[in-house]
Design a protein around this motif. Sequence first.
Motif, PDB file in Angstrom:
ATOM      1  N   ILE A  37     -70.415 -35.960  14.226  1.00 26.26           N
ATOM      2  CA  ILE A  37     -71.649 -35.305  14.345  1.00 26.26           C
ATOM      3  C   ILE A  37     -72.578 -35.748  14.988  1.00 26.26           C
ATOM      4  CG2 ILE A  37     -73.553 -34.043  12.710  1.00 26.26           C
ATOM      5  CD1 ILE A  37     -71.570 -33.841  10.400  1.00 26.26           C
ATOM      6  N   SER A 310     -72.657 -25.981  16.751  1.00 23.52           N
ATOM      7  CA  SER A 310     -71.724 -26.892  16.260  1.00 23.52           C
ATOM      8  C   SER A 310     -72.065 -28.187  15.574  1.00 23.52           C
ATOM      9  CB  SER A 310     -70.760 -27.284  17.213  1.00 23.52           C
ATOM     10  OG  SER A 310     -70.943 -28.258  18.344  1.00 23.52           O
ATOM     11  N   MET A 314     -71.796 -28.103  11.245  1.00 25.71           N
ATOM     12  CA  MET A 314     -71.109 -29.560  10.718  1.00 25.71           C
ATOM     13  C   MET A 314     -72.398 -30.277   9.916  1.00 25.71           C
ATOM     14  SD  MET A 314     -68.402 -30.993  13.466  1.00 25.71           S
ATOM     15  CE  MET A 314     -69.791 -31.161  14.914  1.00 25.71           C
ATOM     16  N   ASP A 318     -71.937 -30.972   5.755  1.00 26.00           N
ATOM     17  CA  ASP A 318     -71.899 -32.157   5.450  1.00 26.00           C
ATOM     18  C   ASP A 318     -73.052 -32.531   4.341  1.00 26.00           C
ATOM     19  OD1 ASP A 318     -71.172 -34.998   5.815  1.00 26.00           O
ATOM     20  OD2 ASP A 318     -73.012 -35.720   6.661  1.00 26.00           O
TER      21      ASP A 318
END
Length: 435
Positions: A37, A310, A314, A318
């Motif tokens: 990330i 993106s 993520m 998370d």
Amino acid sequence: MNKASFSAFKHALAQRLPYELWIGWRYTRAKRNNHFISFISLTSMVGIALGVMALIVVLSVMNGFQDELRKRILGVASHIEVRSFDAGLSDWQHVQSQIQSLPPKTFSSPVQGMAPYVMAQGMLTRDQAVQGVLIRGVLPSAEGAVSDLSTQMKIGKLQDLQSGKFNIVLGGDLAQALGVRIGEKVVLMAPQGQVTPAGLVPRIKQFTVTGIFQVGMYEYDAGLALIHLDDAAKLYRMGDQVSGLRLKLADLFAADRVSRELMQALGPNYYITDWTQQHANFFKAIQLEKRVMFIILALIVAVAAFNIVSTLVMAVTDKRADIAILRTMGATPQAIRRMFVVQGAMIGVIGTVSGALLGVLLALNIETVVPWIEHTFNVQFLSKDVYYISDLPSKLMWSDVTTIIGLSIFLSLVATLYPSGRASKMNPAEALRYE
């Protein structure tokens, strides 16, 4: 939920500050267990920065080219031309006096200079060399007020054109094509013929080359020759007439308005044109190229900005537990949305500001950076043998910089809408089930 986020939440609530701003900022700069990330986030920042920098530099260079070409063209051409609807302008002195007598407030921009001219086609020959040219008859004493030709002389002076001496000044490429040097003779043939017992023959006159100019535009350097106004009138049998009157303005961008004002002041008997009409297609093509380049390079910024999608998707996955705990503590869906919008906006703002600073610095110093690159790597971007502008010009326009920064930040904000919306709709019970 980590201790840093929880402490920020309590502190913001205590101080009645927007805690989503604090948490979003902490999410942006915090070290993550998921290094992928962080890598995607860094890639997004770098991509946005490079795209913004490229846009600023390329548009500045295109502005520089446009400005340089405009200066070179208008250094030879005129801002405004006053002509008659007939073959020639017979009362040019009267027109000149009439314009000079008009109050300064008549025009949007002051008229700095005026000069008569004769423009005609001809053919220059020397030995076996033949070149078709545009012949411009000028008054050397007045030409400096409307053009930069007197300052572009490589050899000789414009004042060497004297009435009755039949001297001629050639462009540098034209002189090279004819293989002629200062003091040598060339023959000028006028297309208007004269009747003789042997039939219709062209008028021919020998001229002495007294000067060579170089303005850096092939159109003029290879196709323009200057002679004295009186010699041109004699050769082309114009008598007391001239082709027109050339005007130079203090502000060349006011030429369109001043030409309309001149039409009202002089009446309908004169045909008035300005440089925006004479070279309209050329400058429209340059403007179109600039717009196309802006769109192409803006796509680079768009691709980098949508990498934020993106990154945030993520990040939302998370931070599911954090989101659930914040919801149970009273955070609204709108607050969760703003938290991730802040995180994505920070990525976009950091990349945009970094790229803008680098782009502005490079655009302001490109005339130093490019020669250094050419010298270091032994390359030449604009060869003098091919291009007439061998230096890379740059003109930074702050309006372009503002537009690019605004576009980049807007795209970054748009990229946050889907991930932040997904985070705001997350069910706390579902998120905590497997934690």
